[in-house]
Design an enzyme around this catalytic site. Structure first.
Site, short mmCIF file in Angstrom:
data_model
loop_
_atom_site.label_atom_id
_atom_site.label_comp_id
_atom_site.label_asym_id
_atom_site.label_seq_id
_atom_site.Cartn_x
_atom_site.Cartn_y
_atom_site.Cartn_z
N TYR A 159 49.57 35.81 35.55
CA TYR A 159 49.03 36.69 34.51
C TYR A 159 49.33 36.14 33.12
CZ TYR A 159 48.75 41.10 31.78
OH TYR A 159 48.47 42.08 30.85
N LYS A 163 46.79 34.70 30.28
CA LYS A 163 46.71 35.33 28.96
C LYS A 163 47.05 34.33 27.85
CE LYS A 163 45.63 39.71 29.91
NZ LYS A 163 44.53 40.46 29.30
N1 LIG Z 1 49.40 48.46 30.07
C1 LIG Z 1 50.17 47.53 29.57
O1 LIG Z 1 51.40 47.68 29.49
C2 LIG Z 1 49.56 46.25 29.04
C3 LIG Z 1 50.42 45.34 28.41
C4 LIG Z 1 49.88 44.17 27.90
C5 LIG Z 1 48.54 43.92 28.02
N2 LIG Z 1 47.72 44.80 28.65
C6 LIG Z 1 46.29 44.47 28.74
O2 LIG Z 1 45.52 45.60 28.34
C7 LIG Z 1 44.24 45.53 28.98
C8 LIG Z 1 43.92 46.87 29.61
O3 LIG Z 1 44.90 47.15 30.61
P1 LIG Z 1 45.31 48.62 31.03
O4 LIG Z 1 46.78 48.64 31.04
O5 LIG Z 1 44.55 49.62 30.23
O6 LIG Z 1 44.81 48.62 32.55
P2 LIG Z 1 44.21 49.77 33.49
O7 LIG Z 1 44.68 51.10 33.06
O8 LIG Z 1 44.48 49.30 34.87
O9 LIG Z 1 42.64 49.70 33.19
C9 LIG Z 1 41.94 48.53 33.50
C10 LIG Z 1 40.46 48.76 33.27
O10 LIG Z 1 39.77 47.54 33.54
C11 LIG Z 1 38.84 47.74 34.62
N3 LIG Z 1 38.80 46.49 35.38
C12 LIG Z 1 39.80 45.91 36.07
N4 LIG Z 1 39.36 44.77 36.64
C13 LIG Z 1 38.06 44.63 36.29
C14 LIG Z 1 37.06 43.68 36.57
N5 LIG Z 1 37.30 42.60 37.34
N6 LIG Z 1 35.82 43.85 36.04
C15 LIG Z 1 35.55 44.93 35.27
N7 LIG Z 1 36.46 45.87 34.96
C16 LIG Z 1 37.70 45.73 35.48
C17 LIG Z 1 39.39 48.96 35.39
O11 LIG Z 1 38.40 49.69 36.10
P3 LIG Z 1 37.99 49.25 37.63
O12 LIG Z 1 39.26 49.13 38.39
O13 LIG Z 1 37.09 50.35 38.10
O14 LIG Z 1 37.29 47.94 37.51
C18 LIG Z 1 39.87 49.79 34.20
O15 LIG Z 1 38.79 50.41 33.56
C19 LIG Z 1 44.33 44.36 29.95
O16 LIG Z 1 43.75 43.22 29.36
C20 LIG Z 1 45.81 44.14 30.13
O17 LIG Z 1 46.11 42.81 30.50
C21 LIG Z 1 48.21 45.96 29.16
#
Ligand SMILES: NC(=O)c1ccc[n+]([C@@H]2O[C@H](COP(=O)([O-])OP(=O)(O)OC[C@H]3O[C@@H](n4cnc5c(N)ncnc54)[C@H](OP(=O)(O)O)[C@@H]3O)[C@@H](O)[C@H]2O)c1
Length: 273
Positions: A159, A163
């Site tokens: 991951y 990134k």
């Molecule tokens: N949460 C954290 O602590 C954190 C920290 C650093 C960075 N981030 C980054 O923030 C971003 C959002 O993450 P989040 O934490 O909000 O995750 P999340 O709650 O799991 O939401 C992920 C979203 O992306 C969609 N998704 C996943 N795989 C996909 C694919 N292959 N094609 C299209 N849609 C897809 C999911 O819906 P479906 O499953 O229906 O596709 C969902 O809408 C990501 O880039 C993550 O790396 C998050």
């Protein structure tokens, strides 16, 4: 008379916007006046997110699909162009945090998927938007990266490596697409979403206590930063990464917590650790 909003009349695509950070970004952009096209793989969840946006007066459409599928990215762009006649904003938010574990055990297919979703898809979607609209009219792109992209951590090597590539892609695209298109990234720390549930559900208190801000992130913390970066208020900002991490990067100097304890918690709670 209604006051002009910063993104009035503009159209945005937000990937992975059915929940979590992406959904909050879609909400913020819509609140600032943008038409919003949201994506995710689960069609039901996409429909639900679109309905919620419309219920608050936003002009939203949804296109279900996997960002790893190039045909889907063309479809998304095409649908946004048909609905709005423009694509001013692209937010590459969808990501996978698989495969977990030491890199020596990384499954080749899962590794390829991580790069297809986290690196290749953002490039391809920007290519679509560039060809359809941005190369003539300009625009703004934000890639959602992670605070972990610039350091090493246990079990999330695939991951973080993907990134890190996204960070570099951001800078490279910013150089290539100026002056018409600005390209930036945001790097969240720990945010309360499904993706990070396995960390905050078990270690929220420890992590929060170690941060200068004293709490973990909420999706809207990241969404507000994205809303600002795509607006004209950030018109002289391109090729940069904005940390939205509650002070994670500087926590070693925080008087409120033991940074090493935080690190131990994170290590302990990652699956496969
Ligand atoms: N949460 C954290 O602590 C954190 C920290 C650093 C960075 N981030 C980054 O923030 C971003 C959002 O993450 P989040 O934490 O909000 O995750 P999340 O709650 O799991 O939401 C992920 C979203 O992306 C969609 N998704 C996943 N795989 C996909 C694919 N292959 N094609 C299209 N849609 C897809 C999911 O819906 P479906 O499953 O229906 O596709 C969902 O809408 C990501 O880039 C993550 O790396 C998050």
């Amino acid at each position: 008379m209604t006051a002009q909003r910063p993104l009035d009349g503009r159209a945005a695509i937000v990937t992975g916007a059915s929940r979590g950070i992406g959904r909050s970004i879609a909400d913020e952009l819509a609140g600032a006046g943008a038409h919003v096209c949201v994506t995710a793989r689960d069609a039901h969840d996409v429909g639900e997110a679109v309905a919620a946006l419309r219920a608050r007066g936003a002009d939203a459409i949804g296109v279900p699909g996997d960002v790893a599928d190039p045909a889907h990215l063309w479809e998304v762009t095409d649908r946004a162009m048909t609905a709005y006649g423009r694509v001013d904003i692209v937010v590459n938010n969808a990501a996978t945090n698989q495969p977990y574990g030491p890199l020596m055990d990384a499954d080749p297919d899962a590794w390829r998927t991580a790069f297809a979703v986290n690196v290749e898809a953002p490039l391809r979607l920007v290519q679509c938007a560039w060809r359809a609209w941005m190369s003539e009219h300009g625009g703004a792109v934000v890639n959602v990266c992670t605070e972990g992209a610039t350091h090493v951590g246990p079990n999330i090597g695939a991951y973080n490596t993907s990134k890190a590539a996204l960070l570099h892609l951001t800078a490279q695209l910013a150089g290539e697409l100026g002056p018409l298109v600005r390209v930036n990234s945001v790097s969240p720390g720990l945010v309360r979403t499904e993706m990070a549930r396995f960390v905050w559900e078990r270690a929220e208190e420890t992590v929060a206590a170690g941060l200068p801000t004293g709490r973990i992130g909420e999706p809207v913390d990241v969404a507000r930063a994205v809303r600002w970066l795509v607006s004209d208020d950030a018109e002289w900002i391109t090729g940069t990464d904005l940390l939205v991490d509650g002070g994670t990067r500087v926590r070693a100097a925080s008087p409120t917590g033991d940074a090493q304890a935080v690190q131990r918690q994170l290590r302990y709670h990652f699956p496969g650790a």
